[in-house]
Design a protein around this motif. Structure first.
Motif, short mmCIF file in Angstrom:
data_model
loop_
_atom_site.label_atom_id
_atom_site.label_comp_id
_atom_site.label_asym_id
_atom_site.label_seq_id
_atom_site.Cartn_x
_atom_site.Cartn_y
_atom_site.Cartn_z
N ASP A 1 52.72 43.29 20.38
CA ASP A 1 52.64 42.10 21.34
C ASP A 1 54.19 41.37 21.09
O ASP A 1 54.72 40.61 22.04
N GLU A 2 54.67 41.46 20.03
CA GLU A 2 55.86 40.58 19.51
C GLU A 2 56.94 41.02 20.33
O GLU A 2 57.90 40.45 20.94
N VAL A 3 56.94 42.63 20.30
CA VAL A 3 58.18 43.13 21.13
C VAL A 3 58.09 42.61 22.47
O VAL A 3 59.07 42.33 23.17
N GLN A 4 57.16 42.75 23.06
CA GLN A 4 56.69 42.61 24.47
C GLN A 4 57.13 41.23 24.68
O GLN A 4 57.76 40.81 25.79
N ARG A 5 56.59 40.20 23.90
CA ARG A 5 57.09 38.82 24.11
C ARG A 5 58.42 38.76 24.09
O ARG A 5 58.96 37.98 25.27
N LEU A 6 59.23 39.33 23.27
CA LEU A 6 60.64 38.93 23.02
C LEU A 6 61.39 39.71 24.26
O LEU A 6 62.11 39.05 24.85
N ILE A 7 60.82 40.81 24.74
CA ILE A 7 61.56 41.41 25.96
C ILE A 7 61.24 40.55 27.09
O ILE A 7 62.48 40.26 27.84
N VAL A 8 60.11 40.19 27.47
CA VAL A 8 59.94 39.45 28.54
C VAL A 8 60.51 37.91 28.36
O VAL A 8 61.22 37.54 29.72
N GLU A 9 60.57 37.37 27.52
CA GLU A 9 61.45 36.23 27.48
C GLU A 9 62.78 36.39 27.75
O GLU A 9 63.45 35.45 28.22
N GLU A 10 63.34 37.42 27.11
CA GLU A 10 64.70 37.79 27.42
C GLU A 10 65.10 38.09 28.73
O GLU A 10 66.02 37.48 29.37
N LEU A 11 64.07 38.73 29.43
CA LEU A 11 64.31 39.17 30.84
C LEU A 11 64.28 37.99 31.65
O LEU A 11 64.71 37.63 32.68
N GLY A 12 63.30 36.95 31.25
CA GLY A 12 63.01 35.66 32.07
C GLY A 12 64.37 34.88 32.19
O GLY A 12 64.58 34.17 33.12
N LYS A 13 65.38 35.08 30.96
CA LYS A 13 66.42 34.28 31.07
C LYS A 13 67.47 35.01 32.16
O LYS A 13 68.50 34.10 32.56
N VAL A 14 67.47 36.27 31.86
CA VAL A 14 68.40 37.16 32.70
C VAL A 14 68.23 37.10 34.09
O VAL A 14 68.95 36.94 35.17
N PHE A 15 66.99 37.25 34.39
CA PHE A 15 66.45 37.48 35.77
C PHE A 15 65.36 36.27 35.94
O PHE A 15 63.94 36.57 35.84
N PRO A 16 65.54 35.18 36.63
CA PRO A 16 64.75 34.19 36.50
C PRO A 16 63.28 34.29 37.09
O PRO A 16 62.29 33.69 36.84
N PRO A 17 63.50 35.16 38.23
CA PRO A 17 62.08 35.48 38.84
C PRO A 17 60.93 35.95 37.88
O PRO A 17 59.91 35.87 38.16
N VAL A 18 61.36 36.61 36.73
CA VAL A 18 60.63 37.34 35.77
C VAL A 18 59.86 36.01 35.33
O VAL A 18 58.56 36.13 35.11
N ALA A 19 60.43 34.93 35.05
CA ALA A 19 59.76 33.91 34.17
C ALA A 19 58.74 33.22 35.20
O ALA A 19 57.69 32.68 34.79
N ARG A 20 58.87 33.35 36.41
CA ARG A 20 57.94 32.59 37.48
C ARG A 20 56.94 33.73 37.82
O ARG A 20 55.72 33.23 38.31
N ALA A 21 57.14 35.17 37.62
CA ALA A 21 56.19 36.33 38.11
C ALA A 21 54.75 36.18 37.14
O ALA A 21 54.82 35.82 35.86
N LYS A 22 53.55 36.53 37.55
CA LYS A 22 52.61 37.04 36.65
C LYS A 22 52.72 38.31 36.09
O LYS A 22 52.77 39.54 36.90
N LEU A 23 52.91 38.59 34.98
CA LEU A 23 52.89 39.87 34.05
C LEU A 23 51.24 40.33 34.18
O LEU A 23 50.46 40.09 33.70
N LEU A 24 51.15 41.58 35.38
CA LEU A 24 49.67 42.13 35.24
C LEU A 24 49.37 43.07 34.17
O LEU A 24 48.25 43.07 33.98
N ARG A 25 50.47 43.95 33.85
CA ARG A 25 50.12 44.66 32.59
C ARG A 25 51.33 45.15 31.94
O ARG A 25 52.48 44.82 32.57
N ALA A 26 51.19 45.37 30.57
CA ALA A 26 52.29 45.85 29.84
C ALA A 26 51.94 46.84 28.93
O ALA A 26 50.79 47.09 28.50
N LYS A 27 53.06 47.80 28.50
CA LYS A 27 52.90 48.64 27.37
C LYS A 27 54.15 48.86 26.66
O LYS A 27 55.06 48.69 27.25
N VAL A 28 54.02 48.97 25.04
CA VAL A 28 55.27 49.12 24.41
C VAL A 28 54.76 50.36 23.87
O VAL A 28 54.01 50.74 22.99
#
Ligand SMILES: Cc1cc2nc3c(=O)[nH]c(=O)nc-3n(C[C@H](O)[C@H](O)[C@H](O)COP(=O)(O)OP(=O)(O)OC[C@H]3O[C@@H](n4cnc5c(N)ncnc54)[C@H](O)[C@@H]3O)c2cc1C
Length: 488
Positions: free
Chosen positions: A388-415
């Motif tokens: 969960d923490e790895v996923q959180r860190l990666i999504v947060e990082e992507l949200g900064k580099v690609f702003p649409p990530v921060a606005r999108a809804k994450l439907l599913r994830a796998k680490v």
């Protein structure tokens, strides 16, 4: 017509598949035994139970310099399922992007302008990099001191190490620059970026790996008489009884029997003092279900951490095999994210100063589902963080580099973390990597961990499979070169 000779290949990863392709194309009757219910080994996919979609355990890419993998894919008819990327995109957290592409100039000048355009290096850094590259190429190909002190003693500073050398090498070698040796670092830059204009082109599969190493491959194997047996884990290799002082060769052999202990394989011609007894050879493989299979020739193509478990004790103790235990693993973590809308325009990005190293944009994989995959090579630092923490860190990082990530809804994830993704290319690692021609004269070994001159890659695995097939062809009096030349 002489009876075709028979071969058993243990392991259905790329090394085993390449050796099967090499031998079957030359008249051998091959049985390929794979413990799992799919082919491709580490370069494989699984079916996501939630959606039924085929998902790669981790995105795999190839490069133009991988001539044997290209040859293998062409042979089995799937080379069209990879897409060459003429441009690479390097992105920093401030969202600036440098496009890395070749100019129409001969190598090594084709990438000069691309390096000069890298926004994340200062002009002086670029001079340092050019100097470091020139000195690296000047080194002997087998020189393998620890890389980091070498870089520091060749005018590289923290910025060039982090933003240039580590960016390329951590992904290419799946190891951090403080752990690798010079030899494979040099190889990456020489083969990938300097020798040939096309060496650096990254080839990305357009389909999941399970599809890439799927129907066409199986059809090729079937049409060349290869019997693929999945769910057929091998428990151990069985040695022939030591030969009497004066061997009396028998004709025939090579028949395949289940549970047939009376079958005795006539040994192939004696080729020198072997291990485990004079001129030792294998008699059979014993499967986990208790059955045995025999053949004239054997290829052991399992991962390095499985090799000695499958050998009789007298072989496992031999330095040729025992040395393999000195290889150490390096992990890779992949983070799979499905969003409800497009979040990234680029087809991929190499991330600078980030936790994630590569992000691949797989597009709309199902109606309303947009799939990104982030790869973290040499992912030791993530150990203990939890998915969960790895996923959180990666999504947060992507949200900064690609702003649409921060606005999108994450439907599913796998680490997913592969703890034994590859062996680690530490200084001097090649002394632990055996050649494919083993001291047991009807056995060859294959795998990315064998002596290929390449780091652990799909190219290395295919090379090892071709080399194992070459070893068997040579020993059976049919010498032929299968390994493909480098780009010329
Ligand atoms: C996460 C990850 C990302 C990677 N990314 C890349 C990349 O981008 N580009 C690249 O070039 N390379 C990449 N690699 C490396 C590449 O996947 C490997 O180098 C290559 O696939 C190794 O092939 P192999 O045949 O040597 O071994 P494997 O693929 O491990 O094949 C060995 C096979 O043997 C089978 N087996 C094991 N024990 C038995 C037994 N007892 N009986 C029968 N069968 C058995 C296994 O199930 C497996 O199928 C990556 C690897 C990982 C793990």
């Amino acid at each position: 017509m002489p009876e075709p000779r028979s071969a058993i290949v243990v392991g259905g990863g790329l090394a085993g598949l390449a050796s099967a392709v090499g031998l079957a194309g030359r008249g051998f009757r091959v049985t390929l035994l794979e413990s799992r219910t799919r082919l491709g080994g580490r370069a494989g996919s699984f079916t996501d139970p939630t959606t039924g979609q085929m998902v790669d355990a981790c995105q795999h890419v190839s490069m133009g310099c991988c001539t044997n993998l290209t040859h293998f894919l062409r042979t089995v008819g799937v080379d069209h399922l990879l897409s060459p990327q003429p441009k690479l995109y390097f992105v920093t957290p401030d969202r600036r992007t440098s496009v890395f592409k070749a100019d129409p100039w001969p190598a090594p000048f084709h990438l000069g302008r691309a390096l000069l355009g890298a926004h994340y290096l200062t002009p002086l850094d670029k001079l340092r990099v050019v100097y470091g590259l020139a000195r690296m190429l000047w080194e002997r190909p087998d020189a393998d001191p620890p890389l980091l002190p070498w870089l520091k003693s060749h005018r590289q500073n923290a910025r060039t190490i982090e933003r240039f050398w580590a960016i390329v090498l951590t992904s290419a070698l799946n190891e951090t620059v403080d752990r690798v040796g010079l030899k494979y670092a040099r190889k990456v830059f020489r083969d990938g970026f300097v020798r040939h204009r096309d060496g650096f082109t990254v080839h990305v599969p357009t389909v999941p790996l399970g599809r890439l190493y799927g129907d066409e491959l199986r059809a090729w194997l079937a049409s060349h008489g290869v019997e693929v047996r999945e769910n057929a884990g091998v428990k151990r290799l069985v040695l022939e009884e030591p030969l009497p002082p004066t061997p009396s060769p028998k004709k025939g052999g090579g028949e395949r029997t289940d549970n047939d202990s009376s079958f005795i394989l006539a040994p192939p011609p004696f080729l020198g003092e072997g291990v485990g007894g004079r001129g030792s050879s294998l008699r059979a493989v014993e499967l986990r279900d208790g059955s045995t299979l025999t053949a004239d020739w054997y290829v052991l193509a399992v991962p390095f951490d499985r090799v000695t478990d499958l050998l009789p004790d007298e072989l496992a103790r031999e330095p040729y095999f025992a040395n393999v235990k000195n290889l150490t693993p390096s992990p890779i973590t992949s983070v799979h994210l499905w969003f409800d809308r497009p979040v990234m325009k680029l087809p991929h990005a190499v991330l600078i100063d980030c936790l994630g190293q590569w992000v691949f944009n797989r597009g709309e994989v199902a109606p309303g589902e947009f799939y990104l995959q982030v790869v973290v090579s040499a992912a030791r630092d993530l150990k203990g963080l939890g998915r969960d923490e790895v996923q959180r860190l990666i999504v947060e990082e992507l949200g900064k580099v690609f702003p649409p990530v921060a606005r999108a809804k994450l439907l599913r994830a796998k680490v997913i973390t592969e703890h034994t993704a590859t062996f680690s290319a530490v200084p001097g690692v090649d002394r632990w990597r055996p050649v494919q021609e083993s001291p047991v004269h009807n056995l060859a070994v294959a795998g990315d961990w064998t002596a290929t001159g390449w780091p652990a890659t799909m190219e290395g695995a295919v090379r090892s499979g071709y080399l194992a097939a070459e070893a068997i062809l040579g020993r059976s009096g049919q010498a032929e070169k299968l390994v493909q030349p480098d780009l010329a």
